[in-house]
Scaffold this active site. Structure first.
Site, PDB file in Angstrom:
ATOM      1  N   TRP A 184     -27.959 -11.301  60.202  1.00 20.60           N
ATOM      2  CA  TRP A 184     -28.154 -11.257  58.739  1.00 20.60           C
ATOM      3  C   TRP A 184     -27.438 -12.417  58.068  1.00 20.60           C
ATOM      4  O   TRP A 184     -27.950 -12.995  57.099  1.00 20.60           O
ATOM      5  CB  TRP A 184     -27.679  -9.918  58.183  1.00 20.60           C
ATOM      6  CG  TRP A 184     -28.464  -8.766  58.719  1.00 20.60           C
ATOM      7  CD1 TRP A 184     -27.994  -7.734  59.480  1.00 20.60           C
ATOM      8  CD2 TRP A 184     -29.881  -8.537  58.569  1.00 20.60           C
ATOM      9  NE1 TRP A 184     -29.026  -6.885  59.802  1.00 20.60           N
ATOM     10  CE2 TRP A 184     -30.181  -7.342  59.260  1.00 20.60           C
ATOM     11  CE3 TRP A 184     -30.911  -9.223  57.917  1.00 20.60           C
ATOM     12  CZ2 TRP A 184     -31.474  -6.825  59.322  1.00 20.60           C
ATOM     13  CZ3 TRP A 184     -32.195  -8.710  57.979  1.00 20.60           C
ATOM     14  CH2 TRP A 184     -32.470  -7.526  58.669  1.00 20.60           C
ATOM     15  N   ASP A 197     -22.611 -10.116  51.269  1.00 21.65           N
ATOM     16  CA  ASP A 197     -23.594  -9.114  51.665  1.00 21.65           C
ATOM     17  C   ASP A 197     -22.791  -7.964  52.264  1.00 21.65           C
ATOM     18  O   ASP A 197     -22.195  -8.105  53.327  1.00 21.65           O
ATOM     19  CB  ASP A 197     -24.557  -9.724  52.696  1.00 21.65           C
ATOM     20  CG  ASP A 197     -25.497  -8.692  53.311  1.00 21.65           C
ATOM     21  OD1 ASP A 197     -25.484  -7.525  52.873  1.00 21.65           O
ATOM     22  OD2 ASP A 197     -26.243  -9.067  54.237  1.00 21.65           O
ATOM     23  N   LYS A 225     -28.333   1.574  54.040  1.00 13.03           N
ATOM     24  CA  LYS A 225     -27.384   1.697  55.144  1.00 13.03           C
ATOM     25  C   LYS A 225     -26.326   2.756  54.835  1.00 13.03           C
ATOM     26  O   LYS A 225     -25.955   3.521  55.701  1.00 13.03           O
ATOM     27  CB  LYS A 225     -26.705   0.360  55.434  1.00 13.03           C
ATOM     28  CG  LYS A 225     -27.683  -0.767  55.771  1.00 13.03           C
ATOM     29  CD  LYS A 225     -28.184  -0.691  57.191  1.00 13.03           C
ATOM     30  CE  LYS A 225     -29.379  -1.593  57.494  1.00 13.03           C
ATOM     31  NZ  LYS A 225     -29.295  -2.959  57.031  1.00 13.03           N
TER      32      LYS A 225
END
Ligand SMILES: *Cc1c(COP(=O)(O)O)cnc(C)c1O
Length: 357
Positions: free
Chosen positions: A102, A169, A193
């Site tokens: 990511w 993030d 998440k």
């Protein structure tokens, strides 16, 4: 139905009472005579949901007043671009850490808009640790980090200290532990998440640092546009925002982020101590970089895989298979996963040692 111990990496486990209340609201919401998902997002009751969700996010994270919270669409994947549009000046540079898939995606998107210096990378070791930071200087508009690397099971134990604002993030560890928001210009994360069901991405942005890039930003990517519309520039993902609010209320009832952090630390300590003790298993992430949210490990000998897989399946464990880029197993232990579910996994690991070791 026997109990499922849900270790899914995302979309993730949610508290049963949240699922019940969300399901009820989809049928008929609070005596409105309508489903939550078939009424106007501009109706009074839904506007109240959005307002409470934004305010409660700010409260739970302990964000200073200058921060504003938005719930938008496009996931963290669009967040990579949104972050750069709003904080990387025209012709400017930013520093990024490359700590996983990511993080690498965030770098790729930012490069559409400017120069990126990768100031640390653990790619050569298959991202098994959080690398030491190289030089970050005032010529960088910000330092971008991925606080928890969902696929590899690594996490910043402490946020880096640098002379520029942080952009993060936090998709897979937001609301799981306390942190000092002071150095951050922007925090973002897909809610699926650790905060709710898929469909929304949360942005917490320091409004005083917005609007300084000199860019002409397309409307949807401009956080100032969304702020001026109170997170209702266009139709928000109503179900996702509503269910996120229910999850945040649940978190508040558990005592908030500091209280759930203790539970999360107890869960990860239980599993890591078994990985370290049990001669059949080995962890992927190095000590000091281990994640409290996603625990990556594998068997020392592949010949035990069939017996192990059969046992955890029979114990009602779901979602334990590792990501293809690491292999082995990944136990994602988000806020709603009870300690009891971790004990079930640890018992299966002990039993494997007893029968196969
Ligand atoms: C899952 C994940 C993403 C991608 O999120 P989407 O909402 O699917 O775009 C980004 N970053 C991290 C750390 C993730 O875990």
């Amino acid at each position: 139905m026997s109990k499922i111990h849900n270790y899914s990496a995302g979309p993730c486990i949610l508290p049963p009472e949240v699922l019940q209340e969300a399901a009820d609201a989809v049928r008929q919401w609070e005596g409105q005579g309508l489903s939550l998902i078939e009424m106007s997002h501009r109706s009074k009751p839904f506007v109240a949901v959005m307002d409470e969700c934004r305010a409660l996010t700010k409260e739970l994270l302990g964000l200073p007043d200058r921060f504003e919270v938005l719930y938008l669409q496009g996931g963290a994947s669009l967040g990579f671009l949104t972050a750069a549009y709003n904080f990387l000046p025209e012709g400017g540079r930013a520093a990024y850490t490359d700590t996983g898939t990511w993080a690498a995606n965030a770098i790729k998107e930012a490069r559409h808009l400017g120069d990126v210096d990768v100031v640390a990378s653990s790619k050569a070791e298959n991202y098994n640790h959080i690398p030491t930071l190289g030089e970050v200087h005032s010529g960088h508009a910000y330092l971008h980090i991925t606080t928890n690397n969902t696929i590899y099971g690594t996490q910043y134990a402490e946020m880096p200290k640098v002379p520029v604002p942080l952009v993060a993030d936090m998709s897979s560890d937001i609301m799981s532990r306390t942190f000092d928001p002071e150095p951050f210009a922007l925090i973002y994360g897909g809610v699926q998440k650790n905060m709710g069901p898929a469909g929304a991405v949360m942005y917490a942005v320091d409004r005083e640092r917005l609007g300084a890039t000199g860019r002409n930003i397309p409307s949807y990517l401009d956080l100032n546009v969304h702020l001026s519309k109170d997170s209702m520039f266009n139709t928000p993902p109503v179900f996702s925002v509503f269910t996120t609010l229910l999850t945040l209320r649940w978190l508040q009832a558990q005592g908030g982020v500091a209280a759930i952090q203790q539970v999360n630390e107890a869960k990860s300590a239980l599993l890591y101590s078994e990985i370290d003790r049990n001669p059949l298993f080995v962890g992927h992430a190095l000590m000091g970089s281990r994640s409290h949210m996603n625990v990556t490990f594998r068997l020392n000998h592949e010949e035990h895989a069939a017996a192990f897989d059969k046992s955890w399946n029979e114990a009602g464990i779901s979602g334990l298979k590792g990501h293809r880029s690491v292999g082995g197993y990944r136990a994602s232990m988000y806020n709603a996963l009870p300690l009891e579910s971790v004990q079930v996994l640890v018992d299966v690991m002990k039993e494997l040692e007893r029968t196969q070791g």
